[in-house]
Motif scaffolding. Structure first.
Motif, mmCIF file in Angstrom:
data_model
loop_
_atom_site.group_PDB
_atom_site.id
_atom_site.type_symbol
_atom_site.label_atom_id
_atom_site.label_comp_id
_atom_site.label_asym_id
_atom_site.label_seq_id
_atom_site.Cartn_x
_atom_site.Cartn_y
_atom_site.Cartn_z
ATOM 1 N N UNK A 442 0.801 -1.197 -0.129
ATOM 2 C CA UNK A 442 -0.105 -0.122 -0.100
ATOM 3 C C UNK A 442 0.701 1.323 0.055
ATOM 4 N N UNK A 443 1.721 1.419 0.821
ATOM 5 C CA UNK A 443 2.964 2.617 0.666
ATOM 6 C C UNK A 443 3.293 2.551 -0.750
ATOM 7 N N UNK A 444 3.927 1.625 -1.239
ATOM 8 C CA UNK A 444 4.379 1.599 -2.596
ATOM 9 C C UNK A 444 3.449 2.178 -3.498
ATOM 10 N N UNK A 445 2.086 1.697 -3.459
ATOM 11 C CA UNK A 445 1.143 2.436 -4.576
ATOM 12 C C UNK A 445 0.848 3.867 -4.143
ATOM 13 N N UNK A 446 0.885 4.108 -2.819
ATOM 14 C CA UNK A 446 0.610 5.713 -2.736
ATOM 15 C C UNK A 446 2.005 6.558 -3.175
ATOM 16 N N UNK A 447 3.387 5.903 -2.857
ATOM 17 C CA UNK A 447 4.684 6.668 -3.322
ATOM 18 C C UNK A 447 4.452 6.720 -4.746
ATOM 19 N N UNK A 448 4.115 5.815 -5.455
ATOM 20 C CA UNK A 448 4.062 5.834 -7.136
ATOM 21 C C UNK A 448 3.448 7.289 -7.645
ATOM 22 N N UNK A 449 1.976 7.128 -6.749
ATOM 23 C CA UNK A 449 1.192 8.248 -7.439
ATOM 24 C C UNK A 449 1.591 9.701 -6.764
ATOM 25 N N UNK A 450 2.434 9.784 -5.570
ATOM 26 C CA UNK A 450 2.796 10.967 -5.113
ATOM 27 C C UNK A 450 4.196 11.311 -5.937
ATOM 28 N N UNK A 451 4.779 10.488 -6.753
ATOM 29 C CA UNK A 451 5.975 10.929 -7.459
ATOM 30 C C UNK A 451 5.288 11.628 -8.678
ATOM 31 N N UNK A 452 4.172 11.570 -8.952
ATOM 32 C CA UNK A 452 3.666 12.168 -10.259
ATOM 33 C C UNK A 452 3.568 13.725 -9.936
ATOM 34 N N UNK A 453 4.221 14.492 -10.934
ATOM 35 C CA UNK A 453 4.127 15.944 -10.776
ATOM 36 C C UNK A 453 2.600 16.524 -10.828
ATOM 37 N N UNK A 454 2.204 17.404 -9.830
ATOM 38 C CA UNK A 454 0.894 17.930 -10.030
ATOM 39 C C UNK A 454 0.117 17.173 -8.925
ATOM 40 N N UNK A 455 0.131 15.928 -8.375
ATOM 41 C CA UNK A 455 -0.407 15.390 -7.237
ATOM 42 C C UNK A 455 -0.240 16.148 -5.886
ATOM 43 N N UNK A 456 -1.380 16.432 -5.399
ATOM 44 C CA UNK A 456 -1.534 16.723 -3.939
ATOM 45 C C UNK A 456 -1.421 15.805 -2.855
ATOM 46 N N UNK A 457 -2.405 14.992 -3.086
ATOM 47 C CA UNK A 457 -2.184 13.837 -1.903
ATOM 48 C C UNK A 457 -2.903 12.655 -2.688
ATOM 49 N N UNK A 458 -2.499 11.395 -2.033
ATOM 50 C CA UNK A 458 -2.740 10.109 -2.474
ATOM 51 C C UNK A 458 -3.308 9.311 -1.117
ATOM 52 N N UNK A 459 -4.476 8.324 -1.343
ATOM 53 C CA UNK A 459 -4.768 7.516 -0.341
ATOM 54 C C UNK A 459 -5.052 6.193 -1.073
ATOM 55 N N UNK A 460 -4.402 5.051 -0.381
ATOM 56 C CA UNK A 460 -4.884 3.751 -0.936
ATOM 57 C C UNK A 460 -5.830 2.874 -0.169
ATOM 58 N N UNK A 461 -7.009 2.919 -0.613
ATOM 59 C CA UNK A 461 -8.124 2.259 0.285
ATOM 60 C C UNK A 461 -8.648 1.080 -0.464
ATOM 61 N N UNK A 462 -9.748 0.502 0.291
ATOM 62 C CA UNK A 462 -10.435 -0.532 -0.181
ATOM 63 C C UNK A 462 -9.421 -1.766 -0.193
ATOM 64 N N UNK A 463 -8.541 -1.825 0.901
ATOM 65 C CA UNK A 463 -7.424 -2.838 1.116
ATOM 66 C C UNK A 463 -6.470 -2.960 -0.192
ATOM 67 N N UNK A 464 -6.106 -1.755 -0.533
ATOM 68 C CA UNK A 464 -5.250 -1.838 -1.830
ATOM 69 C C UNK A 464 -5.875 -1.988 -3.243
ATOM 70 N N UNK A 465 -7.436 -2.095 -3.062
ATOM 71 C CA UNK A 465 -7.737 -2.542 -4.583
ATOM 72 C C UNK A 465 -8.273 -1.083 -5.097
ATOM 73 N N UNK A 466 -8.071 0.007 -4.680
ATOM 74 C CA UNK A 466 -8.544 1.303 -5.012
ATOM 75 C C UNK A 466 -7.384 2.425 -4.637
ATOM 76 N N UNK A 467 -6.942 3.299 -5.611
ATOM 77 C CA UNK A 467 -5.844 4.271 -5.248
ATOM 78 C C UNK A 467 -6.677 5.735 -5.550
#
Length: 517
Positions: A442-467
């Motif tokens: 789940x942390x890796x999921x959030x880190x991938x999204x946060x590394x994209x330019x323009x992203x403010x916040x990222x949440x991995x929910x639904x036990x990792x089935x949704x980002x």
């Protein structure tokens, strides 16, 4: 006529007589003034003579006085000179006597030296004689025995070596065995004693939190019209709300304990307040997020108070409080650190080491985990940097660096920290590998999204089935949000291994706010 002439004559006679009288009067007055002046002059001369005589007498008296003082001073100087001369004469006499004494001593030393030289010569002569006798006796013994000195020595040493080698080997083996048994026995006794003295809680930190409700009607209010309230809560907190048939309770699901705690306090505050709508939810969430910093500090202070540790930097206390919201293989990082600190203190007391330093090292050994999700690097490296930053003891720094075997331990306390860390982590129920792997994904999921330019916040929910990804509306437009979603999807497929599918949702929200005055 005659009378007139007579009158004129009388007048003339009167004038003449008056003139004569005036002349006489002035004459006598002049004589008296002259006499008086002479008398004054004579008195002045007498006074001057008197003053002259007095001055002469005073001058003579002063001269006599100066003469007496001068003679007295000269006499004193003469006495001082005489005393100085006497002292010099006495010192000169003492120096003469000392010189004589030194000469006598030097003469005695010369005599003793001559005697020693003579005795040394005699001793050397005797030694020569003894060596000659000794050599003669050795030659005689060698001729009788038929062996030289070196051959006899080698034979004796060989015989002794043969006799003692087996005994020495047996003795060394017995001592080594006894030492190993004693060391193992003492080590086991100390470890068991410390483990008995400290009884820690075995319950794991889970990924869900239950919030109790006053009644089931509150579930509907939390869901809101068409689900707008629950969507707002999940969007701002990054936590899944599970509302099922469980009476008077809802479940908060998230791998991050910090988010779950903020969501729990936010929902409980909304329930007490009674006003549940999207704007109020965001206000309460912002307020709770700020208050959590104070709570983190309180948690850190409670931890060091429990261990009896004093004099710690406020920033370091805050980092300790953050460990409460970090897990390692499902084990709460702060509880693990406190448990290690207690075990270190007990082990140090058994071995006579510094108990306070051991507890401090045990508490700070995993301090790097407080920021390892924010900064690149292992928790060991980050922990060492933090300890150096706040000028902790070198023993504590070495304990942090060596508790996983990355660096050699340089003190007993460092070894105790490694032992206590292994005890805390290896006891039954302490850690869960599968949970750790799940949280890491789940942390890796959030880190991938946060590394994209323009992203403010990222949440991995639904036990990792949704980002869920919230972008900055001023940097990403509506079309750009689709590109962000595709980029994240591509990176997840290329970089992660995961079961099933992962839904990527990009949220772009623009708000226009004005204030009427």
């Amino acid at each position: 006529m005659n009378q007139v002439i007579l009158s004129i004559l009388l007048v003339l006679i009167g004038l003449f007589v008056g003139f004569i009288i005036m002349f006489l009067i002035n004459y006598f007055k002049g004589n008296r003034a002259a006499v008086k002046a002479e008398k004054l002059i004579e008195n002045a001369k007498k006074e001057a003579d008197k003053l002259k005589r007095d001055s002469i007498l005073e001058a003579k008296e002063e001269a006599h006085k100066l003469k007496v003082e001068f003679e007295k001073e000269v006499k004193e100087k003469k006495n001082e000179l005489k005393e100085s001369e006497d002292r010099l004469l006495q010192r000169e006499g003492n120096m003469d006597r000392r010189d004589q004494t030194l000469q006598n001593r030097e003469q005695m030393l010369e005599e003793k030296e001559n005697n020693l030289v003579n005795k040394q010569k005699d001793i050397q002569k005797e030694q020569v004689k003894v060596e000659e006798l000794k050599k003669q006796q050795i030659d005689l013994l060698e001729s009788i025995a038929g062996y030289s000195k070196e051959q006899a020595k080698d034979m004796v040493l060989k015989r002794v070596e043969e006799m003692m080698s087996l005994e020495i080997a047996a003795y060394i083996k017995d001592r080594e065995t006894e030492a190993k048994l004693e060391a193992d026995k003492k080590a086991k006794t100390m470890l068991v004693s410390c483990m008995q003295k400290y009884a820690g809680d075995v319950a794991n930190e889970q990924t869900v939190t239950v919030v109790n409700l006053p009644n089931d009607e509150m579930k509907g209010r939390i869901i809101g019209r068409e689900g707008r309230n629950i969507r707002t809560i999940e969007a701002v907190t990054g936590v899944d709300l599970i509302i099922d048939d469980t009476p008077e309770a809802i479940v908060l699901s998230s791998f991050d304990p910090f988010r779950r705690e903020i969501a729990r306090v936010t929902i409980e505050t909304l329930i007490k307040d009674g006003r549940i709508h999207p704007t109020r939810i965001e206000e309460i969430y912002d307020k709770v997020s700020k208050e959590m910093n104070v709570k983190i500090r309180e948690i850190g202070e409670a931890a060091i108070f429990e261990l009896g540790i004093t004099k710690m930097e406020p920033e370091l206390i805050e980092l300790i409080g953050r460990l409460h919201f970090r897990t390692s293989y499902g084990q709460n990082a702060l509880q693990h650190s406190i448990e290690v600190a207690h075990l270190c203190g007990l082990l140090a007391s058994e071995m006579g080491e510094n108990i306070a330093l051991a507890k401090r090292a045990g508490l700070l050994h995993d301090i790097g985990k407080a920021i390892d999700h924010e900064v690149e690097g292992s928790h060991v490296t980050l922990g060492s940097e933090i300890a150096n930053k706040y000028k902790e003891n070198t023993t504590i720094i070495n304990a942090i660096e060596s508790h996983h075997g990355d660096t050699e331990a340089t003190s007993i306390i460092s070894v105790l920290v490694a032992i206590a860390d292994a005890l805390s982590a290896s006891r039954p129920g302490a850690r869960n590998d599968s949970l750790e792997n799940y949280i890491k994904r789940l942390q890796d999921l959030e880190n991938i999204a946060n590394s994209i330019e323009g992203v403010e916040k990222t949440f991995a929910v639904q036990a990792g089935r949704e980002l869920r990804v919230i972008v900055k509306p001023e940097e990403i437009d509506d079309l750009g949000s689709y590109k962000v979603a595709r980029d994240i999807k591509t990176r997840i497929e290329n970089e992660l291994q995961y079961p099933g599918t992962i839904k990527v949702t990009v949220i772009r929200e623009t708000r226009a706010t004005e204030e009427a005055k």
